[in-house]
Scaffold this motif. Structure first.
Motif, PDB file in Angstrom:
ATOM      1  N   GLU B 147       0.823  -1.209   0.000  1.00 38.86           N
ATOM      2  CA  GLU B 147       0.000   0.000   0.000  1.00 38.86           C
ATOM      3  C   GLU B 147       0.857   1.259   0.000  1.00 38.86           C
ATOM      4  O   GLU B 147       0.571   2.224  -0.705  1.00 38.86           O
ATOM      5  CB  GLU B 147      -0.919   0.015   1.226  1.00 38.86           C
ATOM      6  N   GLU B 150       2.470   1.561  -3.433  1.00 32.68           N
ATOM      7  CA  GLU B 150       1.536   2.047  -4.447  1.00 32.68           C
ATOM      8  C   GLU B 150       1.273   3.535  -4.276  1.00 32.68           C
ATOM      9  O   GLU B 150       1.149   4.283  -5.241  1.00 32.68           O
ATOM     10  CB  GLU B 150       0.220   1.259  -4.368  1.00 32.68           C
ATOM     11  N   ARG B 151       1.222   3.961  -3.040  1.00 27.37           N
ATOM     12  CA  ARG B 151       0.938   5.366  -2.773  1.00 27.37           C
ATOM     13  C   ARG B 151       2.012   6.272  -3.373  1.00 27.37           C
ATOM     14  O   ARG B 151       1.734   7.374  -3.828  1.00 27.37           O
ATOM     15  CB  ARG B 151       0.867   5.577  -1.260  1.00 27.37           C
ATOM     16  N   GLY B 155       4.229   0.630  -6.934  1.00 27.75           N
ATOM     17  CA  GLY B 155       3.523  -0.646  -6.874  1.00 27.75           C
ATOM     18  C   GLY B 155       3.944  -1.520  -8.045  1.00 27.75           C
ATOM     19  O   GLY B 155       4.679  -1.090  -8.929  1.00 27.75           O
TER      20      GLY B 155
END
Lengths: 296, 352
Positions: B147, B150-151, B155
């Motif tokens: 997470e 990806e932020r 990712g």
């Protein structure tokens, strides 16, 4: 407490580097070479001698490898800037130094234990019989030797700000312990007593216990004492011997070598303590400098 | 972000940011959150031998604000941040972060602060995921490492690649991701835009805005004004180790004078007119050159008066150009540094 976190990351990092594999490969290669040669030229050998014979390659490789494994531990991160990532997270400088010490000690321990595992298996395969107790004793002594030199290297790594200085520190250490410790001890002895130490082989006089203790502060000498204590064989330390030095005690009992009673600090366990002290004390001193260093 | 490319986007972004920051402040009024300043320095100083890197710096960053720490390279910004993080020890003064002493309670600070340092390096043999996992273990934080990755746009494939194979921009993103681990109360970032391309910078600003909305205080340094003015509630300007100005952008404008330049093309320039122009209230100076009259006004109302004055003297004004002081001039004036614009802002590598 972030020490295990730092140690784990450091070990993971080392596992992916050449470091661990080169050290393991070197040790295993030497064992294969030696056992192969014994098998080829002699056909067989007593199991306890097959164990003791490994003391030499261990002394050649382990101190040097441990110094190389350790000397960049902290200063390397300072030079690259990754120490900023590390110290931006909760670990303190103390955690970083302790974690690095444990991580690098883990690398050395893994290599040493892997080498002894190979020796065990190879001994069984080539000679059909292995002195497990002897091998185990030598492995313990060798681990302590590796830890001592890792401690020295990480200590330098914490204390200095450049790779060159760390390298100078560990190279100097290596030369002193393998080459010139005798000269230092002989010099101190001459200064204290007005004479050079008596030769022991052949014996031409008993020696003061403190001089022998001084000699055994050298981790190489301490290794010889500890390994000999843990095995039935006499293990000789790999050091240059000078005529003016305190020469190695052979098979004679200490009672016949030293003047007066044999003090506790000449017992075998005390040499193990000496090796552990080399593991801890240089790092503690290095930390004292690292604690106040500017990491710009 | 270089001026010229995507100017319209730039303008939009500015309004967007400005709008959201107002909202952010309303959501997290200082009185209900915490009276304790997020960062406070008292006469903080750092000398390296004869060189004074930071000189008597007293600064207060309030809880919940986004503060831009601006100044040219070598102004003492990084040294200040290094002292806040206990990378470097002050030679004078003291500082607190989240109420904790920077030297005695550094670990408490670092448990609650996310840091994006300057001049860092990553562990080249460890993957992006391993880096995030390490930050999580060190901070005692849970959650899926992916997470965070990806932020910050790492990712998928980059997550499991070794950081040694990352571009500079990707390394910057990963370090930013590590800083976000554990929902920090304060983000301290030293030149966060370095190594990022314009898209990367916008994405980072977007995350900074999200964090600020969550109530996170943000303190970041930059030598590029564009990056600071777009996201900050307040700005502090450092030059040669000293804090030369601090306030909102408007306050800084007002303090420096917010001078406007009036450029009049005229048929003839009587010297007497030039000499008497500064007598008008709000006009600070006038120079004439080759049929152009350059008038500097400290007040907007003075412009019309100046034009009237010139025409009353019998001169015909052929053309009028008004130039409000650019934010860059402001920065240049504060730091005594001519070229400040987007210097060194060329992205070294395009983020994959």
């Amino acid at each position: 407490m972030s020490v295990p976190t730092v140690a784990r990351k450091d070990f993971e990092d080392a596992v992916r580097s050449q470091m661990l594999w080169s050290m393991t490969g070197l040790l295993v290669g030497l064992i294969v070479l030696i056992y192969g040669a014994v098998r080829y030229f002699e056909g067989s050998a007593p199991p306890d001698e097959l164990a003791a014979i490994l003391a030499l390659p261990m002394q050649v490789i382990v101190p040097l490898a441990a110094l190389i494994v350790g000397y960049m531990a902290i200063v390397g991160e300072r030079r690259s800037g990754s120490i900023k990532i590390l110290l931006s997270l909760p670990p303190t400088r103390e955690d970083v130094v302790a974690g690095k010490l444990l991580g690098r000690a883990g690398v050395v321990a893994t290599a040493v234990l892997a080498a002894f595992a190979v020796a065990l298996v190879l001994g069984l395969v080539l000679f059909g019989e292995v002195a497990v107790g002897e091998l185990f004793g030598l492995a313990i002594a060798t681990l302590l030797l590796g830890f001592a030199f890792v401690g020295i290297a990480v200590g330098f790594s914490a204390a200095v700000a450049s790779r060159g200085r760390a390298m100078a520190g560990v190279v100097g250490t290596y030369l002193v312990f393998l080459g010139f410790w005798d000269v230092f001890v002989g010099g101190i002895y001459r200064f204290a007593t007005g004479a050079f130490p008596p030769g022991i082989i052949p014996m031409d006089g008993r020696i003061e216990p403190w001089a022998l203790a001084l000699q055994r502060l050298n981790p190489m000498e301490a290794y010889g004492v500890v390994a000999s204590g843990l095995m039935d064989q006499q293990v000789f330390p790999l050091t240059l011997q000078f005529p003016i030095g305190v020469n190695v005690v052979g098979n004679e009992p200490l009672e016949d070598v030293v003047i007066g009673e044999v003090p506790f600090y000449l017992s075998e366990w005390f040499s193990a303590v000496v090796l552990l002290a080399w593991f801890v004390v240089p790092v503690a001193l290095g930390y004292l400098r690292f604690r106040n260093a500017d990491l710009g | 972000m270089r001026r010229g490319d995507g100017h319209t986007e730039h303008e939009t972004a500015y309004r967007f940011w400005a709008g959201n920051y107002d909202a952010g402040i309303n959501i997290h009024p200082l009185d209900t959150a915490n009276d304790m300043p997020a960062i406070e320095t008292n006469s903080l100083s750092k000398r390296f031998g004869d060189v004074v890197a930071v000189d008597d710096l007293s600064l207060q960053i309030d809880d919940g604000e986004v503060f831009g720490f601006l100044g040219p390279n070598g102004a003492g910004k990084s040294t200040t941040i290094n002292m806040l993080l206990d990378f470097a020890r002050p030679t004078g003064g003291s500082a607190t972060v989240l109420g904790y002493d920077t030297q005695k309670e550094s670990q408490k600070i670092r448990k609650r602060v996310g840091v994006l340092p300057e001049g860092f390096d990553l562990y080249e043999r460890l993957s992006g995921r391993k880096h995030i996992e390490f930050a999580q273990r060190a901070k005692g934080a849970n959650g899926d490492p992916v997470e965070y990755l990806e932020r910050v746009g790492l990712g998928g494939d980059p997550a499991d690649r070794n950081a040694g194979d990352y571009s500079k921009g990707m390394k910057q993103r990963l370090a930013f991701g590590m800083a976000l681990v554990g929902e920090p109360d304060l983000l301290i970032m030293d030149e966060p835009s370095s190594g990022l391309d314009p898209t990367g910078i916008r994405e980072m600003q977007e995350i900074v805005r999200e964090e600020a909305e969550r109530g996170t205080t943000v303190f970041f340094s930059s030598h590029i004004l564009d990056h600071v003015e777009e996201v900050c509630d307040r700005i502090g300007v450092m030059n040669e180790g000293e804090l030369v100005a601090v306030g909102t952008l408007d306050e800084l404008h007002a303090r420096i004078g917010g001078d406007a330049h009036l450029e009049l093309s005229v048929d003839d320039v009587p010297e007497r007119t030039v000499d008497t122009l500064p007598d008008i209230a709000g006009v600070s100076g006038a120079t004439a050159c080759n049929g152009t009259l350059d008038v500097t006004c400290t007040e907007s109302a003075a412009k019309a008066k100046a034009i009237n004055h010139v025409e009353d003297a019998g001169t015909t004004v052929l053309d009028i150009q008004v130039e409000d002081q650019d934010i860059d001039d402001l920065f240049a004036e504060l730091t005594g540094n001519g070229s400040t614009h987007a210097e060194g802002d060329t992205p070294e590598e395009v983020v994959a």
